[in-house]
Design a protein around this motif. Structure first.
Motif, mmCIF file in Angstrom:
data_model
loop_
_atom_site.group_PDB
_atom_site.id
_atom_site.type_symbol
_atom_site.label_atom_id
_atom_site.label_comp_id
_atom_site.label_asym_id
_atom_site.label_seq_id
_atom_site.Cartn_x
_atom_site.Cartn_y
_atom_site.Cartn_z
ATOM 1 N N ALA A 191 -23.940 4.786 -15.501
ATOM 2 C CA ALA A 191 -22.849 3.451 -14.914
ATOM 3 C C ALA A 191 -23.703 2.802 -13.989
ATOM 4 N N VAL A 192 -24.541 3.323 -13.123
ATOM 5 C CA VAL A 192 -25.503 2.625 -12.143
ATOM 6 C C VAL A 192 -26.493 1.585 -12.711
ATOM 7 N N ILE A 193 -27.164 2.335 -13.915
ATOM 8 C CA ILE A 193 -28.016 1.467 -14.626
ATOM 9 C C ILE A 193 -27.391 0.314 -15.473
ATOM 10 N N GLY A 194 -26.152 0.583 -15.904
ATOM 11 C CA GLY A 194 -25.240 -0.508 -16.326
ATOM 12 C C GLY A 194 -24.784 -1.735 -15.312
ATOM 13 N N PHE A 195 -24.615 -1.338 -14.412
ATOM 14 C CA PHE A 195 -24.482 -2.429 -13.346
ATOM 15 C C PHE A 195 -25.613 -3.063 -12.958
ATOM 16 N N VAL A 196 -26.761 -2.391 -12.864
ATOM 17 C CA VAL A 196 -27.824 -3.466 -12.632
ATOM 18 C C VAL A 196 -28.165 -4.140 -13.746
ATOM 19 N N PHE A 197 -28.143 -3.564 -14.937
ATOM 20 C CA PHE A 197 -28.082 -4.318 -16.156
ATOM 21 C C PHE A 197 -27.324 -5.882 -16.265
ATOM 22 N N ILE A 198 -25.879 -5.738 -15.935
ATOM 23 C CA ILE A 198 -25.009 -6.666 -16.009
ATOM 24 C C ILE A 198 -25.003 -7.521 -14.906
ATOM 25 N N THR A 199 -25.458 -7.273 -13.488
ATOM 26 C CA THR A 199 -25.764 -8.396 -12.612
ATOM 27 C C THR A 199 -27.046 -9.146 -12.867
ATOM 28 N N ARG A 228 -17.173 -0.243 -2.436
ATOM 29 C CA ARG A 228 -16.847 -1.379 -1.918
ATOM 30 C C ARG A 228 -17.936 -2.141 -1.325
ATOM 31 N N GLY A 229 -18.936 -1.247 -0.608
ATOM 32 C CA GLY A 229 -19.914 -1.901 0.048
ATOM 33 C C GLY A 229 -20.816 -2.617 -1.042
ATOM 34 N N ILE A 230 -21.078 -1.898 -2.384
ATOM 35 C CA ILE A 230 -21.840 -2.611 -3.532
ATOM 36 C C ILE A 230 -21.128 -3.753 -3.735
ATOM 37 N N ALA A 231 -20.045 -3.702 -3.971
ATOM 38 C CA ALA A 231 -18.985 -4.972 -4.301
ATOM 39 C C ALA A 231 -19.264 -6.368 -3.588
ATOM 40 N N VAL A 232 -18.804 -6.099 -2.312
ATOM 41 C CA VAL A 232 -19.174 -6.860 -1.274
ATOM 42 C C VAL A 232 -20.723 -7.657 -1.190
ATOM 43 N N LEU A 233 -21.531 -6.806 -1.131
ATOM 44 C CA LEU A 233 -22.806 -7.266 -1.246
ATOM 45 C C LEU A 233 -23.344 -8.008 -2.602
ATOM 46 N N LEU A 234 -22.844 -7.654 -3.745
ATOM 47 C CA LEU A 234 -23.160 -8.324 -4.830
ATOM 48 C C LEU A 234 -22.558 -9.613 -4.647
ATOM 49 N N VAL A 235 -21.436 -9.788 -4.055
ATOM 50 C CA VAL A 235 -20.628 -11.106 -3.937
ATOM 51 C C VAL A 235 -21.300 -11.989 -2.855
ATOM 52 N N LEU A 236 -21.825 -11.268 -1.830
ATOM 53 C CA LEU A 236 -22.230 -11.980 -0.779
ATOM 54 C C LEU A 236 -23.964 -12.659 -1.170
ATOM 55 N N LEU A 237 -24.694 -11.566 -1.744
ATOM 56 C CA LEU A 237 -26.033 -12.016 -2.383
ATOM 57 C C LEU A 237 -25.832 -13.076 -3.500
ATOM 58 N N PHE A 238 -24.946 -12.971 -4.151
ATOM 59 C CA PHE A 238 -24.600 -14.129 -5.321
ATOM 60 C C PHE A 238 -24.428 -15.551 -4.906
ATOM 61 N N HIS A 239 -23.392 -15.476 -3.652
ATOM 62 C CA HIS A 239 -23.152 -16.661 -3.098
ATOM 63 C C HIS A 239 -24.490 -17.386 -2.434
ATOM 64 N N VAL A 240 -25.202 -16.549 -1.974
ATOM 65 C CA VAL A 240 -26.396 -17.044 -1.274
ATOM 66 C C VAL A 240 -27.498 -17.020 -1.975
ATOM 67 N N ASP A 241 -27.117 -17.362 -3.435
ATOM 68 C CA ASP A 241 -27.996 -17.830 -4.493
ATOM 69 C C ASP A 241 -29.322 -16.907 -4.656
ATOM 70 N N ILE A 242 -29.088 -15.531 -4.389
ATOM 71 C CA ILE A 242 -30.190 -14.773 -4.888
ATOM 72 C C ILE A 242 -30.417 -14.740 -6.382
#
Length: 622
Positions: free
Chosen positions: A229-237, A14-28
């Motif tokens: 799985a972790v590498i996959g997430f990094v690649f996708i984001t 959950r922490g990863i998910a919300v941080l991804l959304v937050l960082l995406f929305h502040v245009d990282i």
């Protein structure tokens, strides 16, 4: 009451998910695919909700009442508090029309249909998304709609005797949802993105983990699978962005990766520490409140200061969102969630209806007295009604002009005129028809698709164009290639110059001249703002120079290219005053703005151009 199970690694996810959304929305910039955080939440919800319901069913204590009360206590108090505070902030810091839209969308958020509301308005990645404080509640509406339907469906499926049959039905529902999601991407990507049926497969993946979870892997294999799985997430984001067709098959990948990390495979001894640690778990625990507060804060901040965020803006918004998320979690979310007595539960319903009643009352007051409250001597606050009517008025003459019968045969009108262009073509139709009402006008246009040759179209960077737009553009180019232009006396081109350069125009006209002897007339840009004019005047008495993106862009080049190619007409020169030739006109005498967005001319301004053409005796058609 039995103690509910706690899954620390899921809080980490959950922490990863919300941080991804937050960082995406502040245009990282390097997290262009951070929006997949929402999909992680969907998979987690599917797993947790289904696990709770299946276990309760197996223990014969399944209760729809208890389930829905728990969901209400979990979701509604924090949402209502954040909505009320956000509306108060919007009242003071956003223009009147945005406060209106915020108030209306707050109703949709509370009643769990904001995904449907925003689907009808525009796409999630559209340019006006940063002006909608409750846009992020679309995903909460999807979850709440899922919570509404899923317990009942699950209840009946669990009545089936064999586990194999249950699993096959779940898989069948998931595949059906995925297929429809992928299919709709080709012609209605907003529906696929926002609407619940096209997201059900993500929840189903979470549901299936319940049974798959019972299969253990060897420790070494866990480490390998979790690492991948972790590498996959990094690649996708990093690789996904707003132009990636989504959800569909592209959403399946992060959902499967989420399932791997939710499954006990994700509890690998070493690699899981990347996301399953105290810091990330802390973000997971406040993830719901953090998700609620971050987007209204970003919207108001961007409107007040800058649409483009620099590093200091990004850091400030991350810290402020985290702090406010923690406050809401500590003082609202957790206290309400932990009140388990029936007496306390009964207080939830009047609390919700009282808050909703206040929002409705505010809506009614705004409808009756809003324009009086917001219109002041110092600035012009346009209402949503005025803006919508102004935008709709642009298309008044479009209803009288044939958009299909464009292969013209001779008519009784004085002259036959074909107008070509992108979404700016109706602007030319407006001021030309007001000036020359007895001409026969036809129009061929598609928003965002200025006239181009196929060669130029294939050579440009199409990354900013959706699949639907590319299809429309190819259809439009085919029409240009097959159309009979011979019976037109004049062909008018009115487009938005910017990324569309004069060289593209020249190439198109060269091809056009092979098919017609019509006289070609090209109109230039007037003023293009870097944000909507109605937003600018809501904050400023005068139009600041930094809010202007361009004035008569490519004017000299368009003039120089005109001989032997086309007749060039400058909107700037039409509106110029001999005594003040450099003065720019932004409003009509009736105080109607030049545009209700950042560039399309209002109907009132088209009338101003027409009046100026007549007053100066400018001959558009020789």
């Amino acid at each position: 009451m039995a103690q509910r199970k706690y899954f620390p690694h899921i809080d980490g996810l959950r922490g990863i998910a919300v941080l991804l959304v937050l960082l995406f929305h502040v245009d990282i910039s390097f997290l262009k695919g951070g929006f997949i955080g929402v999909d992680i939440f969907f998979v987690i919800s599917g797993y947790l909700i289904s696990t709770i319901l299946i276990e309760k069913n197996d223990n014969n204590n399944f209760s729809f009442h208890d389930f829905y009360i728990r969901r209400i206590k979990r979701l509604m108090p924090s949402m209502l508090i954040v909505i009320i505070i956000s509306l108060i902030m919007a009242f003071f810091f956003l223009p009147y029309y945005l406060f209106e839209t915020s108030l209306k969308s707050s109703n949709a958020a509370v009643l769990s249909y904001s995904n449907i509301l925003f689907y009808k308005q525009s796409g999630y990645f559209d340019s006006d998304a940063h002006l909608k404080p409750f846009l992020h509640t679309w995903s909460l509406s999807v979850e709440e709609q899922f919570y509404l339907i899923w317990p009942l469906l699950l209840f009946f499926i669990l009545k089936l005797k064999t586990k194999k049959t249950r699993i096959l039905i779940f898989i069948g529902i998931g595949i059906l949802s995925l297929c429809f999601s992928e299919y709709f991407l080709s012609f209605n990507s907003s529906a696929a993105f926002y609407l619940t049926p096209f997201r059900v497969f993500e929840f189903i993946i979470g549901t299936l983990i319940y049974w798959v979870n019972k299969f253990e892997l060897k420790a070494s294999l866990k480490e390998i699978v979790t690492t991948l799985a972790v590498i996959g997430f990094v690649f996708i984001t990093y690789m996904y962005d707003k132009n990636t067709p989504f959800p569909g098959i592209n959403a399946l990948i992060p959902c499967i990766l989420s399932a791997i990390l939710i499954h006990n495979t994700g509890q690998a001894k070493y690699v899981s520490s990347i996301y399953d640690n105290q810091i990330i778990r802390w973000f997971g625990k406040i993830s719901y409140s953090l998700y609620l507060v971050h987007w209204p804060l970003i919207v108001i901040y961007k409107f007040q200061f800058s649409k483009e965020l620099n590093y200091s803006d990004q850091i400030l918004l991350i810290l402020l969102s985290t702090f406010l998320g923690y406050i809401v979690n500590k003082f609202i979310e957790v206290p309400f969630r932990e009140k388990d007595s029936k007496r306390e539960s009964k207080k939830i319903v009047p609390y919700i209806f009282t808050t909703l009643g206040l929002v409705i009352i505010a809506n009614l007051i705004l409808i009756k007295h809003g324009e009086t409250l917001f219109h002041t001597k110092d600035n012009k606050q346009y209402s949503l009604r005025e803006i919508n009517e102004g935008k709709e008025l642009r298309f008044t003459f479009c209803n009288d002009v044939s958009l299909s019968d464009i292969e013209l045969k001779k008519t009784i009108h004085e002259k036959q005129v074909l107008i070509l262009g992108d979404s700016h073509a109706p602007d030319a139709l407006n001021f030309l028809k007001l000036t020359y009402p007895n001409y026969d006008y036809r129009m061929l246009t598609e928003g965002g698709c200025p006239p181009m040759t196929k060669t130029d179209f294939q050579s440009i960077d199409q990354g900013g164009h959706t699949v639907e737009m590319k299809i429309k553009w190819f259809d439009l180019i085919d029409k240009y290639n097959t159309m009979d232009f011979k019976n037109y006396e004049y062909i008018v081109i009115n487009v938005m110059f910017g990324w569309y350069k004069p060289e593209f125009l020249i190439h198109f006209i060269q091809e056009l001249k092979k098919k017609t002897n019509a006289k070609i007339i090209v109109f230039g840009n007037y003023v293009v703002f870097n944000k909507d004019l109605v937003d600018i005047v809501a904050k400023e008495k005068n139009i600041p120079l930094q809010s202007i993106e361009s004035i008569a862009l490519y004017e000299n080049e368009l003039k120089n290219n005109a001989p032997n190619n086309y007749k060039y007409v400058s909107k700037k020169e039409i509106l110029s005053n001999k005594k003040k030739s450099n003065e720019i006109v932004y409003f009509t005498n009736e105080n109607e703005p030049m545009t209700y967005d950042s560039n399309h001319l209002s109907f009132g301004f088209a009338q101003l151009i027409s009046d100026s053409i007549k007053a100066k005796n400018i001959r558009i058609f020789d």
